[in-house]
Design a protein around this motif. Structure first.
Motif, short mmCIF file in Angstrom:
data_model
loop_
_atom_site.label_atom_id
_atom_site.label_comp_id
_atom_site.label_asym_id
_atom_site.label_seq_id
_atom_site.Cartn_x
_atom_site.Cartn_y
_atom_site.Cartn_z
N GLN A 170 0.84 -1.20 0.00
CA GLN A 170 0.00 0.00 0.00
C GLN A 170 0.87 1.26 0.00
O GLN A 170 2.05 1.21 0.36
N ARG A 171 0.24 2.38 -0.39
CA ARG A 171 0.92 3.67 -0.38
C ARG A 171 -0.11 4.76 -0.08
O ARG A 171 -1.32 4.54 -0.19
N THR A 172 0.39 5.95 0.26
CA THR A 172 -0.53 7.09 0.48
C THR A 172 -0.82 7.77 -0.85
O THR A 172 0.02 7.81 -1.76
N GLY A 173 -2.03 8.32 -0.93
CA GLY A 173 -2.45 9.00 -2.16
C GLY A 173 -2.77 10.46 -1.93
O GLY A 173 -2.04 11.17 -1.24
N ALA A 174 -3.90 10.90 -2.48
CA ALA A 174 -4.28 12.31 -2.43
C ALA A 174 -4.60 12.75 -1.00
O ALA A 174 -5.15 11.98 -0.20
N GLU A 175 -4.28 14.00 -0.73
CA GLU A 175 -4.56 14.59 0.58
C GLU A 175 -5.61 15.70 0.41
O GLU A 175 -5.58 16.44 -0.57
N GLU A 176 -6.51 15.79 1.40
CA GLU A 176 -7.52 16.85 1.38
C GLU A 176 -7.63 17.45 2.77
O GLU A 176 -7.44 16.76 3.78
N GLU A 177 -7.97 18.76 2.80
CA GLU A 177 -8.17 19.44 4.08
C GLU A 177 -9.34 20.40 3.97
O GLU A 177 -9.51 21.08 2.95
N HIS A 178 -10.17 20.44 5.01
CA HIS A 178 -11.36 21.29 5.02
C HIS A 178 -11.49 21.95 6.38
O HIS A 178 -11.27 21.32 7.42
N TYR A 179 -11.89 23.23 6.35
CA TYR A 179 -12.00 24.02 7.58
C TYR A 179 -13.38 24.69 7.60
O TYR A 179 -13.80 25.31 6.62
#
Length: 285
Positions: free
Chosen positions: A227-236
């Motif tokens: 496995q690997r890490t993919g897209a990152e998202e952030e919401h405020y």
């Protein structure tokens, strides 16, 4: 005398003709009135009068303008004086691993494993089927008449010579013409379609972190083998209360950019500009 000198009719005949004419006139008048009443009975009493064309066009344009104005009003950002009630955030990181997919296409990718092929319809092309005769209405310019046009030529000796010429005046003439036009049919175009297996990095899980404070942090995904890490998202987000008409209040939750969100404080009164999608920003006066 009882006899008319002009026509020779007796007084009795004259009186009889007069009364017969009066009777015929009364009969015509009575039939005319009956016909008029009959026509009025056949006309529906509730038949609406047709509005003039201009009035109907203006009415349609007015309705269209009102709809456009209403849509623009709904989509335009709203300025609201709010009180900040709460601040929260969430951050996510996708976890990916290689997954085998069954796909098909008109070409075979380099890293695919072919399963089988089929001849299938890829598109359609226009093929001439026949011609048909169509009568078309056309216009052309034809000479209507000639007009005399005068001009003056300088003779070089202080005199001018008048010259006259006939100039044609044209008009547009409408005529019909039979034209042979092609009629096409749609014919399928076949091609080889490839059915294959292919391995792709695919999102299989998502690591998430969140909080009701202003100290956001990224989650720490626990990856398995392969496995690997993919897209990152952030919401405020900001939860705020604003006053509506008649002293009533309403609470809403809106997303904001981190740069502005981190400057807000609970209990603070501030002016926000909120768009139709629910995204807010501090109104810069």
């Amino acid at each position: 005398l009882n006899v008319c000198k002009n026509c020779g009719a007796t007084k009795e005949d004259s009186e009889r003709n007069y009364f017969e004419m009066r009777q015929q006139e009364e009969e015509k008048k009575r039939k005319k009135e009956e016909k008029k009443e009959s026509c009025q009975k056949n006309i529906p009493q509730n038949t609406p009068k047709k509005k003039p064309l201009l009035r109907r066009v203006l009415l349609i344009l007015g309705i269209f303008a009102a709809i456009i104005f209403g849509m623009m009003s709904c989509l335009a950002p709203k300025i609201k004086n709010v009180t900040i009630d709460d601040l929260d955030w969430e951050r996510t990181i996708d976890i990916e691993e290689v997954v085998t997919h069954n796909e098909s296409d008109w070409s075979l990718p380099d890293d695919a494993r072919l399963q089988y092929t089929k001849s299938e319809i890829q598109s359609y092309k226009d093929v001439l089927d026949h011609y048909e005769t169509v009568t078309e209405t056309k216009t052309r310019s034809v000479i209507d008449h000639y007009e005399e046009k005068s001009s003056y030529v300088d003779l070089g000796n202080g005199y001018f010579e008048e010259q006259t010429e006939s100039v044609p005046v044209y008009t547009e003439e409408t005529y019909t013409e039979d034209v042979e036009k092609p009629v096409y049919r749609k014919e399928p175009v076949y091609a080889t379609k490839y059915y294959y297996e292919i391995d792709k990095w695919t999102v299989v899980d998502t690591a998430k972190s969140s909080g009701n404070d202003q100290n956001p942090s990224w989650p720490e995904p626990k990856l398995k083998d392969g496995q690997r890490t993919g897209a990152e998202e952030e919401h405020y987000f900001v939860t705020a209360t604003y006053e509506k008409k008649k002293g009533k209040t309403e609470t809403g939750r809106y997303e904001m950019d981190f740069s502005q969100w981190k400057e807000l404080k609970k209990g603070e009164k501030i002016e926000l500009k909120i768009d139709a999608a629910g995204f807010a920003e501090i109104n810069q006066k």
